[in-house]
Scaffold this motif. Structure first.
Motif, PDB file in Angstrom:
ATOM      1  N   VAL A   2      -9.139  23.641 -30.645  1.00 53.47           N
ATOM      2  CA  VAL A   2      -8.707  23.365 -29.281  1.00 53.47           C
ATOM      3  C   VAL A   2      -7.202  23.567 -29.260  1.00 53.47           C
ATOM      4  N   SER A   3      -6.715  24.268 -28.252  1.00 54.47           N
ATOM      5  CA  SER A   3      -5.276  24.436 -28.096  1.00 54.47           C
ATOM      6  C   SER A   3      -4.951  24.367 -26.618  1.00 54.47           C
ATOM      7  N   SER A   4      -4.020  23.481 -26.273  1.00 51.31           N
ATOM      8  CA  SER A   4      -3.590  23.330 -24.892  1.00 51.31           C
ATOM      9  C   SER A   4      -2.075  23.414 -24.849  1.00 51.31           C
ATOM     10  N   THR A   5      -1.565  23.998 -23.776  1.00 50.62           N
ATOM     11  CA  THR A   5      -0.118  24.065 -23.595  1.00 50.62           C
ATOM     12  C   THR A   5       0.238  23.662 -22.180  1.00 50.62           C
ATOM     13  N   THR A   6       1.463  23.192 -22.032  1.00 45.06           N
ATOM     14  CA  THR A   6       1.996  22.911 -20.711  1.00 45.06           C
ATOM     15  C   THR A   6       3.475  23.253 -20.710  1.00 45.06           C
ATOM     16  N   GLU A   7       3.966  23.643 -19.557  1.00 49.71           N
ATOM     17  CA  GLU A   7       5.388  23.954 -19.385  1.00 49.71           C
ATOM     18  C   GLU A   7       6.036  22.792 -18.650  1.00 49.71           C
ATOM     19  N   LEU A   8       7.230  22.429 -19.089  1.00 48.09           N
ATOM     20  CA  LEU A   8       7.994  21.372 -18.442  1.00 48.09           C
ATOM     21  C   LEU A   8       9.390  21.898 -18.136  1.00 48.09           C
ATOM     22  N   PRO A   9       9.975  21.486 -16.991  1.00 51.37           N
ATOM     23  CA  PRO A   9      11.262  22.045 -16.567  1.00 51.37           C
ATOM     24  C   PRO A   9      12.477  21.325 -17.156  1.00 51.37           C
ATOM     25  N   VAL A  10      12.381  20.894 -18.379  1.00 53.53           N
ATOM     26  CA  VAL A  10      13.477  20.183 -19.043  1.00 53.53           C
ATOM     27  C   VAL A  10      13.651  20.769 -20.447  1.00 53.53           C
ATOM     28  N   PRO A  11      14.818  20.593 -21.062  1.00 53.36           N
ATOM     29  CA  PRO A  11      15.029  21.125 -22.404  1.00 53.36           C
ATOM     30  C   PRO A  11      14.048  20.536 -23.426  1.00 53.36           C
ATOM     31  N   TRP A  27      -0.366  21.431 -28.038  1.00 55.96           N
ATOM     32  CA  TRP A  27      -1.130  20.478 -28.843  1.00 55.96           C
ATOM     33  C   TRP A  27      -2.369  21.229 -29.281  1.00 55.96           C
ATOM     34  N   SER A  28      -2.526  21.431 -30.572  1.00 57.46           N
ATOM     35  CA  SER A  28      -3.659  22.214 -31.061  1.00 57.46           C
ATOM     36  C   SER A  28      -4.310  21.495 -32.235  1.00 57.46           C
ATOM     37  N   SER A  29      -5.590  21.780 -32.422  1.00 57.83           N
ATOM     38  CA  SER A  29      -6.325  21.114 -33.501  1.00 57.83           C
ATOM     39  C   SER A  29      -7.511  21.954 -33.934  1.00 57.83           C
ATOM     40  N   GLU A  30      -8.021  21.589 -35.101  1.00 52.86           N
ATOM     41  CA  GLU A  30      -9.322  22.084 -35.541  1.00 52.86           C
ATOM     42  C   GLU A  30     -10.049  20.925 -36.197  1.00 52.86           C
ATOM     43  N   PHE A  31     -11.365  20.979 -36.130  1.00 54.24           N
ATOM     44  CA  PHE A  31     -12.179  19.847 -36.567  1.00 54.24           C
ATOM     45  C   PHE A  31     -13.628  20.265 -36.658  1.00 54.24           C
ATOM     46  N   ILE A  65     -11.838  16.325 -26.798  1.00 56.96           N
ATOM     47  CA  ILE A  65     -10.488  16.552 -27.326  1.00 56.96           C
ATOM     48  C   ILE A  65      -9.612  17.198 -26.251  1.00 56.96           C
ATOM     49  N   SER A  66     -10.140  18.162 -25.532  1.00 53.84           N
ATOM     50  CA  SER A  66      -9.388  18.803 -24.449  1.00 53.84           C
ATOM     51  C   SER A  66      -8.965  17.786 -23.398  1.00 53.84           C
TER      52      SER A  66
END
Length: 139
Positions: free
Chosen positions: A4-13, A104-108, A122-123
């Motif tokens: 499972v791999s999820s990403t998000t963008e945030l407008p901060v450093p 955030w990514s994982s395997e299981f 998990i997602s």
């Protein structure tokens, strides 16, 4: 082995986000499903016990932390989640936009549920954390 791999963008450093999520014991500061987290070191090994809202605990082990790369990898030792042999990495990267990307990514292995159900659960954990980070950082 499911991944499972999820990403998000945030407008901060990236460093602003890492200062919150980079603390291995800091899950209650940003993940809404976590009531508390207790950390202990045992012979160079860092363990945390995460208490979930509504009950249940997860025992996790810090496998690696890299402040320069803004990432840490951990494994689950015991959990009510339907997974076994779970290893995950949480990482924050600078984005070209001036903001950052959190991954955030994982395997299981699925355990006690179908593979699809384990992936779904998990997602949902990852997405709940990301939704709260967006509220916190205006994403």
């Amino acid at each position: 082995m499911p991944k499972v791999s999820s990403t998000t963008e945030l407008p901060v450093p990236a460093q602003a986000v890492w200062s919150v999520i980079g603390n291995f014991n800091g899950l209650p500061d940003w993940h809404p499903a976590v009531q508390k987290s207790e950390s202990k070191s045992d012979g160079g090994t860092t363990l945390r016990t995460v208490t979930l809202m509504g009950g249940g605990t997860i025992e996790e082990k810090l496998e690696e932390i890299d402040e320069h790369e803004r990432l840490y990898t951990y494994s689950i030792l015991s959990s009510p989640l339907p997974v076994a042999n779970y290893t995950a990495t949480l990482r924050v990267r600078e984005a070209e936009s001036g903001g950052c990307t959190v991954e955030w990514s994982s395997e299981f292995d699925a355990s006690g549920a179908t593979e699809n159900k384990a992936i779904e659960q998990i997602s949902q954990v990852y997405e709940a954390g990301f939704e709260n980070l967006k509220r916190m950082f205006g994403g």
